[in-house]
Scaffold this motif. Structure first.
Motif, PDB file in Angstrom:
ATOM      1  N   ARG A  92      10.018  -5.076   2.361  1.00  0.00           N
ATOM      2  CA  ARG A  92      11.142  -4.261   1.884  1.00  0.00           C
ATOM      3  C   ARG A  92      12.329  -4.343   2.845  1.00  0.00           C
ATOM      4  O   ARG A  92      13.484  -4.375   2.415  1.00  0.00           O
ATOM      5  CB  ARG A  92      10.711  -2.804   1.716  1.00  0.00           C
ATOM      6  N   LEU A  93      12.032  -4.354   4.146  1.00  0.00           N
ATOM      7  CA  LEU A  93      13.108  -4.362   5.136  1.00  0.00           C
ATOM      8  C   LEU A  93      13.761  -5.736   5.292  1.00  0.00           C
ATOM      9  O   LEU A  93      14.919  -5.819   5.699  1.00  0.00           O
ATOM     10  CB  LEU A  93      12.576  -3.911   6.493  1.00  0.00           C
ATOM     11  N   ILE A  94      13.027  -6.788   4.981  1.00  0.00           N
ATOM     12  CA  ILE A  94      13.567  -8.136   5.205  1.00  0.00           C
ATOM     13  C   ILE A  94      13.930  -8.803   3.880  1.00  0.00           C
ATOM     14  O   ILE A  94      15.107  -8.965   3.556  1.00  0.00           O
ATOM     15  CB  ILE A  94      12.560  -8.985   6.001  1.00  0.00           C
ATOM     16  N   THR A 142      17.128  -9.403  -9.641  1.00  0.00           N
ATOM     17  CA  THR A 142      16.295  -9.342  -8.443  1.00  0.00           C
ATOM     18  C   THR A 142      16.843  -8.330  -7.453  1.00  0.00           C
ATOM     19  O   THR A 142      16.096  -7.580  -6.816  1.00  0.00           O
ATOM     20  CB  THR A 142      16.221 -10.730  -7.772  1.00  0.00           C
ATOM     21  N   ALA A 143      18.181  -8.298  -7.322  1.00  0.00           N
ATOM     22  CA  ALA A 143      18.813  -7.350  -6.399  1.00  0.00           C
ATOM     23  C   ALA A 143      18.547  -5.919  -6.817  1.00  0.00           C
ATOM     24  O   ALA A 143      18.242  -5.057  -5.976  1.00  0.00           O
ATOM     25  CB  ALA A 143      20.321  -7.614  -6.340  1.00  0.00           C
ATOM     26  N   PHE A 144      18.637  -5.628  -8.107  1.00  0.00           N
ATOM     27  CA  PHE A 144      18.383  -4.264  -8.589  1.00  0.00           C
ATOM     28  C   PHE A 144      16.924  -3.869  -8.361  1.00  0.00           C
ATOM     29  O   PHE A 144      16.630  -2.748  -7.940  1.00  0.00           O
ATOM     30  CB  PHE A 144      18.734  -4.149 -10.076  1.00  0.00           C
ATOM     31  N   SER A 145      16.012  -4.799  -8.642  1.00  0.00           N
ATOM     32  CA  SER A 145      14.593  -4.498  -8.431  1.00  0.00           C
ATOM     33  C   SER A 145      14.304  -4.265  -6.948  1.00  0.00           C
ATOM     34  O   SER A 145      13.578  -3.336  -6.578  1.00  0.00           O
ATOM     35  CB  SER A 145      13.735  -5.651  -8.956  1.00  0.00           C
ATOM     36  N   SER A 146      14.876  -5.114  -6.101  1.00  0.00           N
ATOM     37  CA  SER A 146      14.674  -4.966  -4.658  1.00  0.00           C
ATOM     38  C   SER A 146      15.305  -3.678  -4.148  1.00  0.00           C
ATOM     39  O   SER A 146      14.731  -2.982  -3.298  1.00  0.00           O
ATOM     40  CB  SER A 146      15.269  -6.170  -3.922  1.00  0.00           C
ATOM     41  N   ALA A 147      16.493  -3.349  -4.660  1.00  0.00           N
ATOM     42  CA  ALA A 147      17.157  -2.116  -4.238  1.00  0.00           C
ATOM     43  C   ALA A 147      16.314  -0.905  -4.628  1.00  0.00           C
ATOM     44  O   ALA A 147      16.238   0.077  -3.869  1.00  0.00           O
ATOM     45  CB  ALA A 147      18.539  -2.025  -4.865  1.00  0.00           C
ATOM     46  N   GLY A 148      15.672  -0.965  -5.790  1.00  0.00           N
ATOM     47  CA  GLY A 148      14.803   0.141  -6.197  1.00  0.00           C
ATOM     48  C   GLY A 148      13.650   0.336  -5.223  1.00  0.00           C
ATOM     49  O   GLY A 148      13.285   1.474  -4.895  1.00  0.00           O
ATOM     50  N   ARG A 149      13.081  -0.760  -4.715  1.00  0.00           N
ATOM     51  CA  ARG A 149      11.976  -0.655  -3.750  1.00  0.00           C
ATOM     52  C   ARG A 149      12.471  -0.116  -2.404  1.00  0.00           C
ATOM     53  O   ARG A 149      11.796   0.678  -1.762  1.00  0.00           O
ATOM     54  CB  ARG A 149      11.337  -2.035  -3.563  1.00  0.00           C
ATOM     55  N   VAL A 150      13.663  -0.557  -1.983  1.00  0.00           N
ATOM     56  CA  VAL A 150      14.211  -0.067  -0.709  1.00  0.00           C
ATOM     57  C   VAL A 150      14.547   1.419  -0.816  1.00  0.00           C
ATOM     58  O   VAL A 150      14.257   2.208   0.095  1.00  0.00           O
ATOM     59  CB  VAL A 150      15.455  -0.882  -0.309  1.00  0.00           C
TER      60      VAL A 150
END
Length: 580
Positions: free
Chosen positions: A123-125, A306-314
């Motif tokens: 999540r951080l990287i 992908t950015a939206f999905s990753s942002a949701g996890r962060v």
């Protein structure tokens, strides 16, 4: 979180850099305006070419010079816009990554213990890198796209409103296709990022325990587990890429229809004398530029999803409940006598699984308290409660009469020096690792601590001595050497109380005897809590607490407990009598 909520939250992080946003927008307006001026100049130059031998060279040259200047200025403003959007993106992502890393220090320890470390690292990287890529693309396309659509529409209306109306009526088909594909692929991208985190956890787990994997010949099963997760990632990634790849050719097909319609209507207008040939050329260029932003947005839809999905996890990490803060009137304690009282304490990691119940203990300053018992009886849990890594469910723990909940966590933990069975070193020099808890320590103090821990000898034999660089987690040291450095680290800090949790478990017998003497000197006048499985190391303890199933079942000195012939006696005999 919905994409709208995620986007709104991302822009909150970008708000401090609004100046770059505005600058990027102004540069986008200037760049697009100059770019859109190009087709007008080209059209006027074409109108100067009436036929063979009838070319107006002076006017044509004038328009070509103006076109060159326009292209050069547009390129400059395009570069400035890219610079501004890059700064917004990287500053925003930098803040987001720093906040996420800081959050790891604020969440309760149970969150770190209860989640795969590889997933948290992912999540951080990786996830924040995906946000960076998607945000950069999104800002660039948003700036240029909106201005291009508005600008080309204005120019087309100025040239011929009828053809402009045809273009506008057909274009929404592109938007319909893009929205349909985005909704279809959104679920796939969420599953993809989730599986990526799971895969990262699997890799981190296998790397962290590679010796155990090889010792138990687990390689094939580890590979099967990896392949199973990787296969799931392949399937969901393939579906996500397939759906997102449909958007670009679909919108380009619709845009081709728009271009053809504009050409047909424009040709009819030229035949009827309502439009010049240069005007048609300009209009077709504008029709192509008008549809181009839709193609670009759909072309980067994969990165955006992908950015939206990753942002949701962060954001899910950032939204984790934080550790209960110190009380507003919490005391900062700098020293103590070492009177620890545990009063009717109960604790459980899970509500349905009781661990410690109605635990009571009172120590005197300078006492050595040994805690022994079978695995899972609550020994290490008591250490976690003393250090406030976890808070008690019921009861109270106090130091010198002050409840630990009325102290700041930082000052409470500075009262203890802790040496654990699981050593931890970081990538730095030997000197920096020993001085981890006291960065301003002098070289003499560091060397004295190392000598007291019997680590000075092997340190001086290393290539650069105390300046030798240790690899991550001490990979270039033996387990015993790492533990000696951990002991030296505590000896340097010289705390008023000690916690030794199997502190000499990885040291050979001769060195253990020497270190035990060093501990004896260090424990003089200090309240010390010693957790041990090897009962030979706690014979000299003032009080031995025998724990079983979260309760103290026996208490006394080593000889007293042996004389009773109870649980401790059986534990001791199981280790020594049979061996004798």
């Amino acid at each position: 979180m919905t994409p709208k909520e995620i986007l709104k939250r991302l822009f909150q992080y970008a708000r401090p850099y609004a100046g770059y946003l505005i600058g990027g927008l102004l540069c986008a307006v200037a760049s697009i305006a100059l770019t859109l001026l190009g087709p007008v100049l080209i059209g006027k130059a074409i109108d100067q070419i009436v036929g063979p031998g009838q070319v107006n060279f002076p006017e044509t040259l004038k328009y070509l010079i103006l076109l060159g200047i326009t292209v050069a200025l547009a390129a400059v403003f395009q570069w400035l816009m890219t610079l501004c959007t890059n700064k917004v993106t990287y500053y925003t992502v930098n803040d987001l990554r720093q906040e996420a890393f800081g959050k790891l220090h604020q969440v309760p320890l149970k969150y770190i213990d209860g989640n795969p470390h590889g997933d948290i690292i992912n999540r951080l990287i990786n996830d924040i890198d995906f946000i960076s890529d998607g945000l950069l693309q999104g800002l660039t396309q948003l700036f240029t796209g909106v201005v291009t659509i508005v600008g080309t529409l204005c120019f087309m209306l100025g040239i011929n409103p009828l053809i402009a109306l045809v273009v506008v009526l057909v274009t929404p088909l592109s938007l319909f296709v893009a929205v349909f594909v985005a909704k279809s692929s959104n679920k796939m991208f969420k599953e993809q990022t989730k599986t990526q985190g799971e895969l990262g956890g699997c890799v981190e787990e296998m790397l962290g325990s590679q010796k155990v994997v090889k010792a138990f010949s687990y390689e094939e099963r580890a590979e099967e587990k990896f392949q199973e997760i990787n296969a799931r990632l392949y399937k969901c990634g393939q579906k996500a890429q397939f759906f997102s790849s449909l958007s670009n050719p679909s919108t380009r097909f619709v845009n081709g229809i728009v271009y053809a319609a504009a050409g047909v209507v424009g040709a009819i207008s030229v035949i009827n004398g309502n439009l010049s040939v240069g005007g048609v050329s300009s209009f077709l260029t504008y029709a192509n530029q008008y549809t181009k932003p839709f193609n670009e947005v759909t072309g980067v839809i994969t990165q955006l999803q992908t950015a939206f999905s990753s942002a949701g996890r962060v954001f899910a990490l950032l939204d984790q409940p934080e550790e209960a803060p110190d009380a507003p009137d919490a005391k900062t304690v700098k020293s103590c006598e070492g009177r620890v009282r545990i009063d009717h304490v109960s604790f459980a990691y899970r509500k349905d699984q009781k661990l410690i119940e109605n635990f009571n203990l009172e120590t005197k300053p300078g006492q050595r308290i040994a805690i022994v018992g079978p695995t899972g009886c609550g020994k290490t849990t008591m250490i976690n409660l003393l250090m406030r890594f976890y808070d008690v469910n019921q009861g109270e723990i106090s130091v010198d009469g002050v409840p630990v909940k009325e102290m700041t966590r930082d000052s409470l933990r500075r009262l203890f020096g802790m040496v654990l069975q699981d050593t931890w070193l970081y990538s730095a020099t030997v000197r920096e690792n020993i001085a981890y808890g006291k960065p301003n320590a002098t070289m003499e103090e560091i060397r004295a601590a190392a000598k007291a821990a019997y680590a000075d000898g092997f340190i001086r034999r290393m290539p650069q001595g105390y300046d030798t660089l240790i690899s991550e987690d001490g990979g270039n040291l033996s387990q015993g050497q790492k533990q000696l450095l951990s002991i030296a680290r505590v000896m340097l800090v010289d705390p008023p109380m000690l916690i030794l949790d199997e502190a000499t478990s990885s040291i050979d017998t001769l060195t253990e005897i020497r270190v035990q003497k060093a501990f004896d000197r260090m424990m003089e006048g200090r309240t010390s809590f010693i957790v041990a499985h090897r009962l030979s190391t706690i014979k000299n303890a003032d009080v031995i607490l025998v724990m079983n199933q979260g309760n103290i079942i026996e208490q006394g000195s080593h000889q007293e407990l042996l004389d009773r012939g109870g649980f401790y006696c059986r534990l001791y005999n199981s280790q020594f009598v049979k061996a004798e």
